[in-house]
Scaffold this motif. Structure first.
Motif, PDB file in Angstrom:
ATOM      1  N   MET A 157     -17.551 -15.687 -14.944  1.00  0.00           N
ATOM      2  CA  MET A 157     -18.906 -15.926 -14.520  1.00  0.00           C
ATOM      3  C   MET A 157     -18.985 -17.306 -13.879  1.00  0.00           C
ATOM      4  O   MET A 157     -18.528 -18.284 -14.435  1.00  0.00           O
ATOM      5  N   PRO A 158     -19.587 -17.414 -12.682  1.00  0.00           N
ATOM      6  CA  PRO A 158     -19.653 -18.716 -12.012  1.00  0.00           C
ATOM      7  C   PRO A 158     -20.616 -19.651 -12.722  1.00  0.00           C
ATOM      8  O   PRO A 158     -21.499 -19.227 -13.442  1.00  0.00           O
ATOM      9  N   GLU A 159     -20.414 -20.922 -12.489  1.00  0.00           N
ATOM     10  CA  GLU A 159     -21.309 -21.928 -13.049  1.00  0.00           C
ATOM     11  C   GLU A 159     -22.533 -22.078 -12.153  1.00  0.00           C
ATOM     12  O   GLU A 159     -22.559 -21.596 -11.036  1.00  0.00           O
ATOM     13  N   ARG A 160     -23.508 -22.795 -12.639  1.00  0.00           N
ATOM     14  CA  ARG A 160     -24.718 -23.019 -11.852  1.00  0.00           C
ATOM     15  C   ARG A 160     -24.458 -24.023 -10.739  1.00  0.00           C
ATOM     16  O   ARG A 160     -23.555 -24.839 -10.814  1.00  0.00           O
ATOM     17  N   ASN A 161     -25.284 -23.961  -9.692  1.00  0.00           N
ATOM     18  CA  ASN A 161     -25.143 -24.863  -8.551  1.00  0.00           C
ATOM     19  C   ASN A 161     -25.477 -26.289  -8.958  1.00  0.00           C
ATOM     20  O   ASN A 161     -26.479 -26.532  -9.616  1.00  0.00           O
ATOM     21  N   ILE A 162     -24.643 -27.218  -8.544  1.00  0.00           N
ATOM     22  CA  ILE A 162     -24.855 -28.618  -8.880  1.00  0.00           C
ATOM     23  C   ILE A 162     -25.485 -29.361  -7.706  1.00  0.00           C
ATOM     24  O   ILE A 162     -26.460 -30.079  -7.870  1.00  0.00           O
ATOM     25  N   ASP A 163     -24.943 -29.182  -6.521  1.00  0.00           N
ATOM     26  CA  ASP A 163     -25.422 -29.897  -5.331  1.00  0.00           C
ATOM     27  C   ASP A 163     -26.120 -28.943  -4.375  1.00  0.00           C
ATOM     28  O   ASP A 163     -25.770 -28.860  -3.190  1.00  0.00           O
ATOM     29  N   PHE A 164     -27.122 -28.244  -4.847  1.00  0.00           N
ATOM     30  CA  PHE A 164     -27.803 -27.296  -3.962  1.00  0.00           C
ATOM     31  C   PHE A 164     -28.472 -28.048  -2.816  1.00  0.00           C
ATOM     32  O   PHE A 164     -29.088 -29.083  -3.007  1.00  0.00           O
ATOM     33  N   GLY A 165     -28.327 -27.512  -1.623  1.00  0.00           N
ATOM     34  CA  GLY A 165     -28.939 -28.107  -0.449  1.00  0.00           C
ATOM     35  C   GLY A 165     -28.116 -29.185   0.216  1.00  0.00           C
ATOM     36  O   GLY A 165     -28.560 -29.795   1.184  1.00  0.00           O
ATOM     37  N   LYS A 166     -26.931 -29.422  -0.268  1.00  0.00           N
ATOM     38  CA  LYS A 166     -26.082 -30.493   0.277  1.00  0.00           C
ATOM     39  C   LYS A 166     -25.801 -30.282   1.767  1.00  0.00           C
ATOM     40  O   LYS A 166     -25.776 -31.228   2.533  1.00  0.00           O
ATOM     41  N   TYR A 167     -25.623 -29.032   2.177  1.00  0.00           N
ATOM     42  CA  TYR A 167     -25.309 -28.744   3.575  1.00  0.00           C
ATOM     43  C   TYR A 167     -26.498 -28.172   4.343  1.00  0.00           C
ATOM     44  O   TYR A 167     -26.335 -27.688   5.457  1.00  0.00           O
TER      45      TYR A 167
END
Length: 191
Positions: free
Chosen positions: A1-11
């Motif tokens: 199971m993937p982890e949650r997004n840490i740097d959402f919106g970085k790109y």
């Protein structure tokens, strides 16, 4: 199971957390009073909702509206106006009481005797993300059968519990791709 997004919106990706979109949709289903509290009509509608029965008055007090009956009567009669702080307290108490009152109805409506409700996941907006960094994300649907924890957290206005319930009771059922739908542009119910 993937982890949650840490740097959402970085790109440059844009969207909101899935549980926030669910809270918006549940708020829309709750049919809050549309007239703003700053207008007399909106204020009176909220005060009537919070004071029509002894049970409603007690729920309003429990939700943080701690003014005397004399003050409430003066507000209802138009002899006095509430301060900004009291307007905020009235709005908070109204939303809390309304969520509590509507929760049981929404739970029955969304669970539908174990059949659940179809949920539409509209993927996040990647229009501002550079081409090589974009990933293919599709529109998805899922039938959510257990709404108990989600509705309970929404009624309590607890964002952390709502996020946890939404991820563990709904989004995880998307399989290994659930992390792609942690942020979305919209969540829709077929309710």
């Amino acid at each position: 199971m993937p982890e949650r997004n840490i740097d959402f919106g970085k790109y440059g990706a844009r969207g909101i957390k899935g549980h926030e979109a669910v809270a918006r949709q549940l708020d829309a289903l709750a049919n809050f009073i549309a007239t703003p509290i700053t207008q007399r009509r909106g204020l009176l509608a909220r005060l009537h909702y919070l004071t029509r029965t002894d049970h409603a008055r007690q729920a309003a007090r429990d939700a943080g509206l701690t003014v005397t009956d004399r003050t409430l009567k003066a507000w209802l009669d138009g002899k006095r106006k509430p301060s900004k702080k009291n307007l905020q307290n009235i709005e908070t108490a109204y939303r809390t009481v309304r969520r509590h009152n509507v929760a049981r109805y929404l739970l029955a409506r969304l669970n539908r005797d174990g059949r659940g409700t179809r949920v539409e996941f509209h993927p996040l907006n990647q229009s501002q993300v550079p081409r090589p960094r974009q990933r293919p994300i599709q529109y998805r649907t899922l039938n959510v059968r257990q709404w108990n924890r989600i509705i309970e957290a929404w009624a309590a206005n607890n964002d952390a519990a709502l996020d946890d319930a939404w991820i563990n009771d709904a989004t995880v059922d998307l399989g290994s791709e659930w992390g792609e739908y942690e942020y979305v542009t919209n969540i829709g119910f077929a309710a």
